[in-house]
Design a protein around this motif. Structure first.
Motif, mmCIF file in Angstrom:
data_model
loop_
_atom_site.group_PDB
_atom_site.id
_atom_site.type_symbol
_atom_site.label_atom_id
_atom_site.label_comp_id
_atom_site.label_asym_id
_atom_site.label_seq_id
_atom_site.Cartn_x
_atom_site.Cartn_y
_atom_site.Cartn_z
ATOM 1 N N GLY A 1 0.809 -0.997 0.100
ATOM 2 C CA GLY A 1 -0.152 0.024 -0.074
ATOM 3 C C GLY A 1 0.854 1.293 -0.084
ATOM 4 O O GLY A 1 1.852 0.991 -0.662
ATOM 5 N N LEU A 2 0.492 2.121 0.511
ATOM 6 C CA LEU A 2 1.097 3.416 0.741
ATOM 7 C C LEU A 2 2.227 3.378 1.674
ATOM 8 O O LEU A 2 3.379 3.811 1.494
ATOM 9 C CB LEU A 2 0.342 4.694 0.841
ATOM 10 N N TRP A 3 1.938 3.103 3.008
ATOM 11 C CA TRP A 3 2.746 2.964 4.084
ATOM 12 C C TRP A 3 3.373 1.552 4.490
ATOM 13 O O TRP A 3 4.216 1.638 5.226
ATOM 14 C CB TRP A 3 2.115 3.611 5.322
ATOM 15 N N GLY B 1 -0.456 -0.200 7.928
ATOM 16 C CA GLY B 1 -0.226 1.097 8.450
ATOM 17 C C GLY B 1 -1.023 2.231 7.336
ATOM 18 O O GLY B 1 -0.187 3.107 7.561
ATOM 19 N N GLU B 2 -1.989 1.725 6.716
ATOM 20 C CA GLU B 2 -2.375 2.597 5.830
ATOM 21 C C GLU B 2 -3.180 4.119 6.474
ATOM 22 O O GLU B 2 -3.520 3.817 8.009
ATOM 23 C CB GLU B 2 -3.464 1.971 4.957
ATOM 24 N N THR B 3 -3.442 5.013 6.218
ATOM 25 C CA THR B 3 -3.918 6.150 6.646
ATOM 26 C C THR B 3 -5.595 5.897 7.114
ATOM 27 O O THR B 3 -6.489 5.522 6.202
ATOM 28 C CB THR B 3 -3.929 7.455 5.709
ATOM 29 N N ALA C 1 -6.809 2.961 4.511
ATOM 30 C CA ALA C 1 -7.266 2.126 5.834
ATOM 31 C C ALA C 1 -8.592 1.606 5.496
ATOM 32 O O ALA C 1 -9.108 0.547 5.946
ATOM 33 C CB ALA C 1 -7.082 2.408 7.355
ATOM 34 N N GLU C 2 -9.474 2.430 4.714
ATOM 35 C CA GLU C 2 -10.623 1.824 4.304
ATOM 36 C C GLU C 2 -10.934 0.586 3.622
ATOM 37 O O GLU C 2 -12.025 0.003 3.450
ATOM 38 C CB GLU C 2 -11.566 2.928 3.522
ATOM 39 N N ILE D 1 -3.403 5.761 -3.898
ATOM 40 C CA ILE D 1 -2.369 4.772 -3.851
ATOM 41 C C ILE D 1 -2.498 3.344 -3.445
ATOM 42 O O ILE D 1 -2.140 2.405 -3.855
ATOM 43 C CB ILE D 1 -0.911 5.336 -3.227
ATOM 44 N N THR D 2 -3.119 3.454 -2.337
ATOM 45 C CA THR D 2 -3.539 2.070 -1.574
ATOM 46 C C THR D 2 -4.430 1.426 -2.470
ATOM 47 O O THR D 2 -4.619 0.146 -2.636
ATOM 48 C CB THR D 2 -4.171 2.423 -0.201
ATOM 49 N N SER D 3 -5.583 2.251 -3.224
ATOM 50 C CA SER D 3 -6.602 1.620 -3.946
ATOM 51 C C SER D 3 -5.694 0.855 -5.243
ATOM 52 O O SER D 3 -6.083 -0.371 -5.640
ATOM 53 C CB SER D 3 -7.397 2.490 -4.575
ATOM 54 N N LYS D 4 -4.673 1.528 -5.768
ATOM 55 C CA LYS D 4 -3.830 1.088 -7.040
ATOM 56 C C LYS D 4 -3.072 -0.170 -6.516
ATOM 57 O O LYS D 4 -2.950 -0.946 -7.031
ATOM 58 C CB LYS D 4 -2.830 2.131 -7.446
ATOM 59 N N GLY D 5 -2.614 0.006 -5.051
ATOM 60 C CA GLY D 5 -1.902 -1.266 -4.478
ATOM 61 C C GLY D 5 -2.763 -2.279 -4.343
ATOM 62 O O GLY D 5 -2.306 -3.556 -4.725
ATOM 63 N N VAL D 6 -4.151 -2.164 -4.165
ATOM 64 C CA VAL D 6 -5.044 -3.405 -4.141
ATOM 65 C C VAL D 6 -5.218 -4.086 -5.460
ATOM 66 O O VAL D 6 -4.960 -5.391 -5.681
ATOM 67 C CB VAL D 6 -6.542 -3.044 -3.362
#
Length: 237
Positions: free
Chosen positions: A125-127, A152-154, A159-160, A208-213
């Motif tokens: 993810g991002l973090w 550790g996502e925001t 984190a959603e 960024i987290t969404s792209k990570g998923v």
């Protein structure tokens, strides 16, 4: 020894460090088994959650033994290979070429009485790391359920992904289109992927987290294409 001397101070600190270090080491060793049991129980809980099975913490192990009817490893050809599916380090496997990966599969008898096939996924993810499990229907294409987690996502943003509001979007999506394997994409709300694959909306503010998923699903599910296609063929026979 003069207690006011520098030598005494250094010796005292060194002795204290040895005693504290030994105490911490002994404590860590004594708690290792319990820590591993807790980690295993949480992993079982996550696997079950992908198939919409939620139970109290003290019932997770019993539910896992009851509902997970088989667990095994397949290769990129969809064939079973030796090994313990539960012990596979999915993070380490994602760093290997897809054709050489050990691919765990957990078979589950879901509440609807049908067999589901649960596949672990792991990415970034991002973090920090993100991971989860995706459950497929017996047709090898339709997603029955999904569970995602993060380190550790925001909060309120990336984190959603751990919330049902996001994971439930995947229910009913398919990964085969006219016989071609196409992992579900995660896109910005209001957009569509260009390849015609099924998709879900990403997290608002968690790009960024969404792209990570999305990248995680593509990287981790693609090696299972042969296995999932075999399921589809068995279902149609």
């Amino acid at each position: 020894m003069n207690k006011q001397s520098n030598l005494y101070t250094i010796a005292y600190i060194a002795a204290l460090a040895v005693v504290v270090g030994a105490a911490l080491a002994i404590t860590s060793l004594s708690l290792h088994d319990r820590q591993q049991q807790n980690a295993d129980r949480d992993k079982m809980r996550q696997i079950l959650a992908a198939a919409h099975i939620t139970v109290p913490a003290d019932s997770v192990i019993a539910a896992y033994k009851r509902d997970i009817t088989d667990a095994y490893i397949v290769n990129a050809e969809g064939k079973r290979v030796e090994g313990d599916a539960f012990d596979v380090d999915v993070d380490a496997q994602t760093k290997m070429p897809a054709l050489r990966r050990l691919l765990p599969v957990f078979e589950c008898r879901a509440a609807d009485g049908e067999m589901k096939y649960i596949i672990p996924v792991y990415g970034a993810g991002l973090w920090g790391p993100i991971w989860g499990y995706v459950a497929f229907d017996a047709d090898g294409s339709t997603i029955y359920g999904a569970y995602f987690a993060h380190k550790g996502e925001t909060p309120g943003l990336g984190a959603e992904i751990e919330k049902p509001a996001f994971s439930s979007e995947f229910i009913g999506k398919t990964v085969f289109k006219q016989g071609v394997f196409m992992p579900v994409a995660v896109v910005k709300a209001g957009q569509k992927p260009l390849g015609g694959e099924d998709y879900v909306d990403g997290i608002s503010g968690g790009t960024i987290t969404s792209k990570g998923v999305g990248a995680m699903l593509s990287d981790c599910l693609t090696p299972y294409a042969a296995f999932l296609k075999n399921l589809s063929q068995k279902k149609s026979n």
